[in-house]
Design an enzyme around this catalytic site. Structure first.
Site, mmCIF file in Angstrom:
data_model
loop_
_atom_site.group_PDB
_atom_site.id
_atom_site.type_symbol
_atom_site.label_atom_id
_atom_site.label_comp_id
_atom_site.label_asym_id
_atom_site.label_seq_id
_atom_site.Cartn_x
_atom_site.Cartn_y
_atom_site.Cartn_z
ATOM 1 N N TRP A 101 0.835 -1.214 0.000
ATOM 2 C CA TRP A 101 0.000 0.000 0.000
ATOM 3 C C TRP A 101 0.858 1.246 0.000
ATOM 4 O O TRP A 101 0.552 2.218 -0.696
ATOM 5 C CB TRP A 101 -0.974 -0.023 1.177
ATOM 6 C CG TRP A 101 -1.944 -1.163 1.104
ATOM 7 C CD1 TRP A 101 -2.100 -2.163 2.019
ATOM 8 C CD2 TRP A 101 -2.882 -1.446 0.049
ATOM 9 N NE1 TRP A 101 -3.077 -3.038 1.591
ATOM 10 C CE2 TRP A 101 -3.572 -2.623 0.399
ATOM 11 C CE3 TRP A 101 -3.203 -0.807 -1.154
ATOM 12 C CZ2 TRP A 101 -4.568 -3.181 -0.412
ATOM 13 C CZ3 TRP A 101 -4.186 -1.360 -1.974
ATOM 14 C CH2 TRP A 101 -4.856 -2.528 -1.590
ATOM 15 N N ASP B 91 -1.506 6.579 6.385
ATOM 16 C CA ASP B 91 -2.600 5.675 6.026
ATOM 17 C C ASP B 91 -2.795 4.738 7.220
ATOM 18 O O ASP B 91 -1.910 3.942 7.541
ATOM 19 C CB ASP B 91 -2.196 4.888 4.771
ATOM 20 C CG ASP B 91 -3.216 3.819 4.377
ATOM 21 O OD1 ASP B 91 -4.213 3.622 5.096
ATOM 22 O OD2 ASP B 91 -2.982 3.161 3.330
ATOM 23 N N LYS C 148 -11.831 -1.858 6.907
ATOM 24 C CA LYS C 148 -10.997 -2.772 7.669
ATOM 25 C C LYS C 148 -11.486 -2.839 9.117
ATOM 26 O O LYS C 148 -11.756 -3.899 9.638
ATOM 27 C CB LYS C 148 -9.526 -2.331 7.632
ATOM 28 C CG LYS C 148 -8.971 -2.101 6.229
ATOM 29 C CD LYS C 148 -8.716 -3.398 5.466
ATOM 30 C CE LYS C 148 -8.652 -3.199 3.955
ATOM 31 N NZ LYS C 148 -7.507 -2.480 3.460
#
Ligand SMILES: *Cc1c(COP(=O)(O)O)cnc(C)c1O
Length: 360
Positions: A101, A171, A195
């Site tokens: 990511w 993030d 998530k």
């Protein structure tokens, strides 16, 4: 009703209480005669829903007035572009690459300016967090970027990098609201909610006000400017209305659980059950350097691809779902987010013990 223990990395398990409440309100939201899904986002009722969601989130984290809370769309991945478009005034940013990511975010930023990879753990398949105490931070960097919890590899920054005064952008998709945070250390903290908070389709960005300006890269679409959404209270256009409503319920659930300190304690307890077992197992092994282990995503292997596949299959038959590791790394991964009950982790370890005995 047969609910499984769902170890999916995302979309992921949500608190049963929240799902039940949403089910009860599905056909008729508190006497409105309609579902929240069917409701105008300009209605008073919806305004109350989004206002309460924001207030509860502010309360949970302790967000000061000089930070805006934005409910956005486009997934966490859209932020990979939105961040440089809004923040790269000098067209320079420093990225710490600790997984797929972060790598994607770094690559995307390279389209808009000079994105420097100032540290990486790719040499050991992202199984650790590099030392970030004295990095070569660029003098003219507009920000320093991290992915705080690496969902695929199961690592987590236990201390934030020394950014030498530069704005930190993080993030936090897979560790959002899993423990208390000092938001004042961040310029932007953002995450996709699917998530640890709610259904896919909502991104929450918490942004220090001075970073929200009209001075964005030329050509930045209106919808990709933080200012557009900040000025409109996240209602510039139709927001992901139902998703925000569920997030709001999860915030209330977290407050009822005792807030972020209480949930951290519970998360530590759950993680310890699994890691303690892994550390003494003769069959299963954790793949992450101990001091960098995530409380949320726990990857492990047997060392045999065949046994891994057998484990995932038999676990599923036992009501333990989605334990297959990410397609890029293989093995297994148990995501044990806030809403995973302690009992789920105990059942998993019990099953692992049985599997170990049968396959030794
Ligand atoms: C899942 C995930 C993403 C991607 O999220 P999308 O909403 O699918 O774009 C980004 N970062 C992290 C840390 C993630 O776990």
């Amino acid at each position: 009703m047969a609910r499984v223990y769902n170890f999916s990395a995302g979309p992921a398990v949500l608190p049963e209480e929240v799902l039940k409440e949403a089910a009860e309100e599905m056909m008729d939201y508190r006497g409105c005669g309609m579902s929240v899904m069917e409701m105008s986002h300009r209605s008073k009722t919806y305004q109350t829903i989004i206002d309460e969601a924001e207030a509860d989130l502010r309360d949970l984290i302790g967000i000061p007035d000089n930070y805006k809370v934005l409910f956005l769309q486009g997934g966490a991945s859209q932020q990979f572009a939105m961040i440089p478009m809004n923040l790269m005034k000098n067209k320079v940013a420093d990225y710490i690459v600790t997984g797929q990511w972060a790598k994607k975010a770094w690559q995307e930023a390279g389209k808009y300016g000079k994105a420097n990879k100032i540290a990486s753990s790719e040499d050991k398949t992202f199984s650790y967090i590099p030392d970030c105490s004295d990095l070569p931070i660029s003098e003219d960097a507009d920000y320093v970027y991290i992915c705080e919890n690496n969902t695929i590899y199961g690592t987590k920054f236990k201390t934030l990098p020394n950014t030498k005064g530069k704005t930190l952008v993080a993030d936090v998709s897979s560790c959002f609201l899993s423990e208390p945070v000092d938001i004042t250390k961040y310029g932007i903290m953002y995450g996709g909610v699917q998530k640890n908070i709610g259904p896919a389709g909502v991104v929450i960005a918490i942004i220090r006000e001075d970073l929200i300006t009209e001075d964005v890269l030329p050509g930045t679409p209106t919808m990709l400017q933080y200012k557009t959404h900040a000025d409109a209270g996240s209602l510039y256009n139709t927001p992901p209305a139902y998703g925000i409503y569920i997030c709001g319920k999860v915030f209330k659930w977290l407050k009822k659980m005792g807030g972020l300190s209480a949930i951290k304690e519970l998360n530590e307890k759950k993680a310890a059950i699994l890691y303690d077992f892994l550390d003494q197992s003769s069959l299963f092994k954790g793949t992450v350097r101990k001091e960098d282990r995530s409380l949320m995503n726990v990857p492990f292997i047997t060392g045999s691809e065949e046994l891994d596949a057998k484990f995932v299959k038999e676990a599923k038959e036992a009501g333990l779902e989605s334990l297959k590791g990410h397609r890029s790394v293989g093995g297994m991964r148990a995501s044990i987010y806030n809403a995973m009950p302690v009992e789920g982790v105990e059942k998993l370890v019990e099953f692992m013990k049985k599997f170990e005995a049968e396959n030794a």
